[in-house]
Design a protein around this motif. Structure first.
Motif, PDB file in Angstrom:
ATOM      1  N   ILE A 266       0.826  -1.206   0.000  1.00  0.00           N
ATOM      2  CA  ILE A 266       0.000   0.000   0.000  1.00  0.00           C
ATOM      3  C   ILE A 266       0.864   1.262   0.000  1.00  0.00           C
ATOM      4  N   ASP A 267       0.426   2.229  -0.805  1.00  0.00           N
ATOM      5  CA  ASP A 267       1.070   3.544  -0.849  1.00  0.00           C
ATOM      6  C   ASP A 267       0.082   4.549  -0.263  1.00  0.00           C
ATOM      7  N   LEU A 268       0.365   5.022   0.934  1.00  0.00           N
ATOM      8  CA  LEU A 268      -0.563   5.904   1.629  1.00  0.00           C
ATOM      9  C   LEU A 268      -0.648   7.298   1.027  1.00  0.00           C
ATOM     10  N   GLU A 269       0.191   7.567   0.024  1.00  0.00           N
ATOM     11  CA  GLU A 269       0.111   8.851  -0.672  1.00  0.00           C
ATOM     12  C   GLU A 269      -0.724   8.765  -1.937  1.00  0.00           C
ATOM     13  N   GLN A 270      -1.168   7.557  -2.288  1.00  0.00           N
ATOM     14  CA  GLN A 270      -1.965   7.344  -3.489  1.00  0.00           C
ATOM     15  C   GLN A 270      -3.382   6.937  -3.092  1.00  0.00           C
ATOM     16  N   LYS A 271      -4.357   7.760  -3.454  1.00  0.00           N
ATOM     17  CA  LYS A 271      -5.744   7.495  -3.061  1.00  0.00           C
ATOM     18  C   LYS A 271      -6.241   6.168  -3.623  1.00  0.00           C
ATOM     19  N   GLU A 272      -5.835   5.838  -4.853  1.00  0.00           N
ATOM     20  CA  GLU A 272      -6.272   4.591  -5.471  1.00  0.00           C
ATOM     21  C   GLU A 272      -5.727   3.379  -4.703  1.00  0.00           C
ATOM     22  N   SER A 273      -4.481   3.454  -4.254  1.00  0.00           N
ATOM     23  CA  SER A 273      -3.879   2.370  -3.479  1.00  0.00           C
ATOM     24  C   SER A 273      -4.592   2.199  -2.139  1.00  0.00           C
ATOM     25  N   ILE A 274      -4.943   3.302  -1.514  1.00  0.00           N
ATOM     26  CA  ILE A 274      -5.672   3.251  -0.238  1.00  0.00           C
ATOM     27  C   ILE A 274      -7.051   2.629  -0.447  1.00  0.00           C
ATOM     28  N   ALA A 275      -7.738   3.050  -1.508  1.00  0.00           N
ATOM     29  CA  ALA A 275      -9.078   2.520  -1.792  1.00  0.00           C
ATOM     30  C   ALA A 275      -9.021   1.025  -2.084  1.00  0.00           C
ATOM     31  N   ASP A 276      -7.993   0.578  -2.799  1.00  0.00           N
ATOM     32  CA  ASP A 276      -7.833  -0.845  -3.097  1.00  0.00           C
ATOM     33  C   ASP A 276      -7.643  -1.656  -1.813  1.00  0.00           C
ATOM     34  N   PHE A 277      -6.857  -1.119  -0.893  1.00  0.00           N
ATOM     35  CA  PHE A 277      -6.633  -1.831   0.362  1.00  0.00           C
ATOM     36  C   PHE A 277      -7.912  -1.873   1.191  1.00  0.00           C
ATOM     37  N   TYR A 278      -8.696  -0.808   1.136  1.00  0.00           N
ATOM     38  CA  TYR A 278      -9.977  -0.795   1.850  1.00  0.00           C
ATOM     39  C   TYR A 278     -10.901  -1.889   1.314  1.00  0.00           C
ATOM     40  N   GLN A 279     -10.943  -2.039  -0.016  1.00  0.00           N
ATOM     41  CA  GLN A 279     -11.752  -3.108  -0.603  1.00  0.00           C
ATOM     42  C   GLN A 279     -11.199  -4.481  -0.232  1.00  0.00           C
ATOM     43  N   PHE A 280      -9.892  -4.586  -0.111  1.00  0.00           N
ATOM     44  CA  PHE A 280      -9.275  -5.843   0.322  1.00  0.00           C
ATOM     45  C   PHE A 280      -9.731  -6.206   1.733  1.00  0.00           C
ATOM     46  N   ILE A 281      -9.812  -5.207   2.619  1.00  0.00           N
ATOM     47  CA  ILE A 281     -10.292  -5.459   3.980  1.00  0.00           C
ATOM     48  C   ILE A 281     -11.716  -6.010   3.944  1.00  0.00           C
ATOM     49  N   TRP A 282     -12.546  -5.451   3.085  1.00  0.00           N
ATOM     50  CA  TRP A 282     -13.915  -5.947   2.952  1.00  0.00           C
ATOM     51  C   TRP A 282     -13.926  -7.392   2.435  1.00  0.00           C
ATOM     52  N   LYS A 283     -13.005  -7.736   1.566  1.00  0.00           N
ATOM     53  CA  LYS A 283     -12.933  -9.121   1.069  1.00  0.00           C
ATOM     54  C   LYS A 283     -12.589 -10.082   2.204  1.00  0.00           C
TER      55      LYS A 283
END
Length: 299
Positions: A266-283
């Motif tokens: 995860i790259d905490l400076e990239q909104k897309e990377s943060i959003a992808d990790f959030y969806q991963f948590i939901w998975k």
């Protein structure tokens, strides 16, 4: 076109999570009570699923109705923020969904009604002024974990258990699942606002991300999920009579390792990377509602 916007309006990841919880708790009730599937129970399952989905649409839709300006910054592709659904259409969807959810649950049983009614009440307080708990990070987190962690799991199980046994009992396996989801929901509540930092700051919404910063919230999220997995593994070992200990331990250890491996990217400076990790948590959240019923059945 309208159906695709309605699907976006319903926030698909929450619909999937709600659906899995309903079907999982029905399955666990069958496993723990050693009951047989009947047409009556299938009808109750279908009714409970519809009521919960409608309640879900009410809660996420109401939140969007009062967050249009914020969503134009944080989530501009959402139907109301983008203008693909009008405010009036959103109000109709929310109103009809809420009324039908209450009506269906009231008809099907007291525990389902309590589950839906309490969830809608808390969801309303979360979004609707002047209460609007989402303005305050701690109260917002309490709302989310109360509904996802406690009300849904206990209420739905009691609904199905009463259908099969005629009594109101909660076995140890459901308490373990409830505690897991409770802690895991803390992680979701912590991380959900990390992608929305810009809009929340602009509209003075006090979130954990604004108060503590992205890195701290990210680390707290990983450790909350880790505690949930380790606690479930330990619980399975301590109560081997009600659940398959080996299956529970191996599956949760694997997912825990996957979490830490995936979090390195995860790259905490990239909104897309943060959003992808959030969806991963939901998975990972979805997987629990698949793993736990299997652990009950293969015991």
């Amino acid at each position: 076109m309208y159906l695709s916007q309605l699907w976006k309006f319903s926030r698909p990841h929450t619909i999937i999570g709600t659906s899995l919880s309903v079907f999982a708790l029905y399955t666990i009730a069958i496993a723990t009570t050693h009951s047989q599937i009947s047409w009556l129970s299938i009808g109750q399952l279908a009714g409970a699923w519809i009521a919960c989905i409608l309640g879900n649409i009410y809660i996420v839709g109401l939140n969007q109705l009062y967050d249009v300006e914020i969503d134009r910054v944080n989530k501009p592709d959402l139907p109301l923020a983008s203008g693909k659904l009008s405010i009036n259409q959103g109000q109709w969807i929310v109103g009809v969904s809420g009324i039908l959810a209450i009506a269906i649950s009231l008809f099907l049983g007291k525990w389902l009604f309590a589950t839906v009614a309490l969830s809608l009440a808390i969801g309303t307080a979360y979004s609707l002024p002047p209460i609007r708990f989402k303005q305050y990070s701690l109260l917002a987190a309490i709302c989310i974990l109360t509904v996802r962690g406690c009300i849904v799991n206990l209420g739905l199980f009691l609904h199905f258990d009463r259908l099969f046994t005629g009594v109101d009992t909660v076995p140890p396996s459901i308490w373990v699942l409830t505690l897991f989801i409770l802690v895991f929901t803390i992680a979701i509540a912590l991380f959900k606002d990390v992608p929305d930092l810009e809009g929340d700051r602009q509209y003075q919404i006090e979130t954990f991300t604004i108060v503590f910063g992205k890195l701290t919230v990210f680390n707290l999220t990983r450790w909350a999920i880790t505690i949930a997995y380790l606690g479930t593994i330990a619980s399975g070992i301590l109560m081997p009579g009600s659940i398959n200990t080996w299956f529970l331990a191996i599956s949760h250890t694997g997912l825990l390792g996957f979490l830490w491996w995936r979090s390195q990217d995860i790259d905490l400076e990239q909104k897309e990377s943060i959003a992808d990790f959030y969806q991963f948590i939901w998975k990972l959240f979805f997987w629990e509602y698949l793993i736990f019923p299997i652990a009950c059945f293969v015991n």
